[in-house]
Design a protein around this motif. Structure first.
Motif, PDB file in Angstrom:
ATOM      1  N   UNK A 152       0.828  -1.209   0.000  1.00 53.16           N
ATOM      2  CA  UNK A 152       0.000   0.000   0.000  1.00 53.16           C
ATOM      3  C   UNK A 152       0.861   1.256   0.000  1.00 53.16           C
ATOM      4  N   UNK A 153       1.988   1.212   0.680  1.00 52.37           N
ATOM      5  CA  UNK A 153       2.915   2.342   0.644  1.00 52.37           C
ATOM      6  C   UNK A 153       3.429   2.538  -0.781  1.00 52.37           C
ATOM      7  N   UNK A 154       3.722   1.451  -1.468  1.00 52.21           N
ATOM      8  CA  UNK A 154       4.217   1.543  -2.840  1.00 52.21           C
ATOM      9  C   UNK A 154       3.191   2.207  -3.758  1.00 52.21           C
ATOM     10  N   UNK A 155       1.920   1.858  -3.583  1.00 47.01           N
ATOM     11  CA  UNK A 155       0.867   2.469  -4.407  1.00 47.01           C
ATOM     12  C   UNK A 155       0.854   3.979  -4.212  1.00 47.01           C
ATOM     13  N   UNK A 156       1.010   4.426  -2.988  1.00 46.48           N
ATOM     14  CA  UNK A 156       0.991   5.858  -2.694  1.00 46.48           C
ATOM     15  C   UNK A 156       2.251   6.557  -3.205  1.00 46.48           C
ATOM     16  N   UNK A 157       3.363   5.860  -3.161  1.00 49.60           N
ATOM     17  CA  UNK A 157       4.594   6.417  -3.734  1.00 49.60           C
ATOM     18  C   UNK A 157       4.412   6.640  -5.230  1.00 49.60           C
ATOM     19  N   UNK A 184       9.905   0.257   4.198  1.00 51.85           N
ATOM     20  CA  UNK A 184      10.146   1.250   3.148  1.00 51.85           C
ATOM     21  C   UNK A 184      10.945   0.627   2.008  1.00 51.85           C
ATOM     22  N   UNK A 185      11.966  -0.160   2.360  1.00 47.76           N
ATOM     23  CA  UNK A 185      12.777  -0.825   1.347  1.00 47.76           C
ATOM     24  C   UNK A 185      11.919  -1.745   0.486  1.00 47.76           C
ATOM     25  N   UNK A 190       8.820  -2.436  -4.809  1.00 54.54           N
ATOM     26  CA  UNK A 190       7.565  -2.661  -5.523  1.00 54.54           C
ATOM     27  C   UNK A 190       7.182  -1.477  -6.400  1.00 54.54           C
ATOM     28  N   UNK A 191       7.620  -0.272  -6.016  1.00 58.49           N
ATOM     29  CA  UNK A 191       7.173   0.957  -6.671  1.00 58.49           C
ATOM     30  C   UNK A 191       7.900   1.190  -7.986  1.00 58.49           C
TER      31      UNK A 191
END
Length: 661
Positions: A152-157, A184-185, A190-191
């Motif tokens: 989910x963090x990757x999607x937002x990035x 984060x890593x 993924x991003x």
């Protein structure tokens, strides 16, 4: 000075919105006053735009203005963290110094006006400094609460495309440390988009290695991983301080992704000008606070409540704000909120009903509250979900102050319905009601054909355009989705997605999301009303009612209840008692026959019960686990309870692994 009149101000805000808000805008110190008219329609889209051509800077208004006008030595921010056993205080002068230096450090990393900066941090002073520093430069911050799953963090990035990502080395949940840098890593692997830098704020209880190349985890996709350069947060504080940039009122301040986002994220955008005007007004009108007062908002900065009433609202108004890192219970006990309010002399406490229910569950007699001097507390405000009358009455009796349930959304950014305590002619609060429309919000209850409904009839809650300042001007880089999501259903009206009604005396009631209405053999029943009845049982701490699929009736309601501590009632006896309560209040037409006791209910970090997810689980549907869920393990617990009680077919879900795995 004229006596404040809600009746007059609400009428003025409807009759001539531009003139009313032009008057409120004069409460701020602008770099350049906005030209008249202060409300215009944007060419091409027709969207409403407030204060275009005016210039200001939110960070300057929150800090520099107060330092220059006699509040330099007043405490601006109190950080109270029972999980790290830390209390720190920052004056307006100290907070300005930290913010201007950190802004200088961000500028050295190449951050400029319009760039995005993503924060992945818990409630900590360094996060507030980073938010204000971004605003100072005209950069757009997006806070993702620390601990969100890497996917989910990757999607937002990828959606925000930040130049810099700022994270803490770790967060702490009760007695469990959650390292953030591995998350984060994983997210960066993924991003598609890669920030230039990752700035890490080191915490004493978990120091991350910044000189080692983090290794990918088993969950990361195969292929080369491009990692941003790691920078220590405190290195940036060595920079020379920078002055605030004068920004157009329409310049974006932040992006905040809405609760329950799955797939393509929905980024609510907030502007500098309208946001500052609305929050400044709300601090006195809604919350009855004066400059120098203290506000304790028990929420997180990853949510609209935290943005508006931990950070920006109190600081714009010259108040002292309390930043709390912890939970209302088990840190160390259910008296934590009362201790924090007493220690720091809070005049207003603002939290979610679910927090009060959690406190009530563990301390039903309120013994812990009586240990503390709460004489400075004037009001308890509740929002985030509907407050049931039982919780409302318990809190009011315990605290001896007015309890005010009010309603707003991430999209609005500030209250839409409330009992505005800053007005002398405001009708008093009423159990079950979210109050009256706040000036600026022309609230209308419509049927599915878009026709106004009479008093007492439940329908779709909408707001007639123009929306007041502070509401989202659009979605981040998605005007088409903004129009489709909120305005296409009823042209000229904002569709809130909530159902409710207004009674004959003008009190408004929000009964929950429209998809929380269930249809039992053609009878439409509000889950909010059913939950209110179940919550009235003396053994019930909190509850959720689900509408499950039924071949004969379409849907039937099922209750999930959490008991107060110390209850010895058998599950079967409780079920029968709850069935009788529903029969007495609603009748046999409700077809309420099943209830199950669960240890806890799945919620977002902001305290909203995930009712749709519960319904999907009980109906046996496959569903994505919401990214905002506080603890995914709860779903497995509830699935086992439902299977044991013979409720629904059960479900196979794609539960993510624990964060610590």
């Amino acid at each position: 000075m004229p006596t404040p009149s809600y009746t007059a101000d609400y009428a003025a805000s409807r009759h001539d919105p531009a003139e009313f808000w032009a008057g409120q805008a004069r409460q701020l110190a602008w770099h350049r006053e906005p030209p008249r008219p202060v409300l215009r329609q944007e060419p091409g889209t027709g969207f409403d735009r407030w204060f275009g051509g005016g210039q200001l800077n939110t960070s300057w208004l929150c800090l520099d203005y107060h330092v220059q006008n006699g509040r330099a030595d007043q405490v601006a921010l109190i950080y109270d963290s029972p999980v790290t056993q830390t209390v720190r205080r920052y004056t307006y002068r100290e907070l300005l110094n930290l913010t201007s230096r950190f802004a200088g450090g961000l500028r050295q990393l190449g951050v400029a006006e319009g760039d995005r900066v993503l924060l992945y941090m818990p409630n900590m002073p360094e996060a507030v400094v980073a938010m204000l520093a971004c605003a100072r430069l005209g950069a757009v911050h997006s806070v993702v609460f620390g601990g969100f799953a890497p996917a989910e963090l990757a999607v937002r990035i990828d959606d925000a495309r930040p130049r810099v990502l700022i994270c803490a080395s770790a967060g702490m949940e009760f007695d469990r440390v959650i390292p953030y840098l591995p998350l984060v890593t994983d997210a960066l692997a993924r991003a598609t988009h890669q920030p230039d830098y990752v700035v890490v704020n080191q915490r004493d209880f978990c120091v991350a290695a910044l000189d080692a190349e983090p290794s990918p985890t088993a969950e990361q996709p195969a292929g080369p991983i491009k990692l941003a350069r790691l920078v220590d947060y405190h290195e940036l504080l060595a920079a020379e301080p920078v002055e605030a940039v004068a920004l157009d009122a329409a310049a974006p301040l932040y992006i905040l992704y809405t609760s329950g986002t799955t797939g393509r994220p929905k980024g609510v955008l907030r502007d500098h000008g309208g946001h500052a005007v609305a929050l400044k007004y709300s601090m006195s009108a809604v919350y009855g606070l004066n400059p120098g007062d203290t506000m304790f908002t028990g929420s997180d900065i990853g949510w609209a409540v935290g943005h508006s009433y931990i950070v920006y609202g109190p600081l714009l108004h010259g108040c002292t704000t309390v930043l709390f890192e912890g939970k209302p219970v088990r840190t160390p006990d259910a008296g934590t909120f009362w201790r924090v309010a007493a220690d720091h002399g809070a005049n207003v406490l603002f939290t979610a009903p679910t927090a009060i229910r959690a406190i009530r569950k563990e301390d039903p007699e309120g013994h812990l509250a009586r240990r503390y001097d709460l004489s400075q507390l004037r009001h308890l405000f509740l929002a985030g979900e509907r407050c049931d009358p039982a919780t409302y009455a318990w809190a009011g009796e315990l605290l001896g102050v007015p309890v005010i349930d009010h309603w707003w959304q991430t999209e609005s950014g500030w209250p839409m319905l409330a009992t505005l305590v800053g007005y002398l002619d405001m009708p008093p609060p009423r159990a079950g009601s979210a109050g009256h429309p706040v000036p600026g919000y022309d609230l209308q209850v419509l049927n599915e054909a878009g026709q106004p409904l009479p008093a007492g009839t439940t329908g779709l809650v909408t707001v007639r355009r123009p929306l007041p300042p502070g509401c989202l001007p659009t979605l981040w880089h998605d005007d088409a989705r903004f129009q489709e999501s909120y305005f296409d259903a009823f042209p000229g009206y904002y569709l809130s997605g909530d159902g409710g009604y207004r009674d004959a005396e003008g009190y408004c009631y929000i009964m929950g999301r429209v998809d929380d209405v269930i249809n039992v053999a053609g009878h439409r029943l509000s889950t909010g009303e059913l939950e209110e009845i179940l919550a009235a049982h003396p053994a019930v701490a909190e509850c959720a009612v689900l509408g499950l699929l039924d071949e004969l009736r379409g849907q039937v309601p099922v209750g999930l209840v959490v008991l107060k501590d110390g209850q010895e009632l058998s599950e079967n006896d409780l079920e029968q008692a709850l069935v009788q309560l529903i029969r007495q209040r609603i009748g046999a037409v409700a077809c309420f026959r099943q209830a199950a006791v669960v240890a806890r209910l799945p919620k977002t970090r902001s305290g909203k019960i995930l009712r749709k997810t519960l319904r999907q689980l009980a109906d046996g549907e496959k569903f994505p686990v919401p990214s905002t869920i506080d603890d995914p393990a709860i779903l497995d617990e509830i699935r086992q309870v439902l299977a044991r009680r013979g409720i629904g077919p059960g479900a196979e879900t794609n539960l993510p692994p624990p964060l610590s795995s």
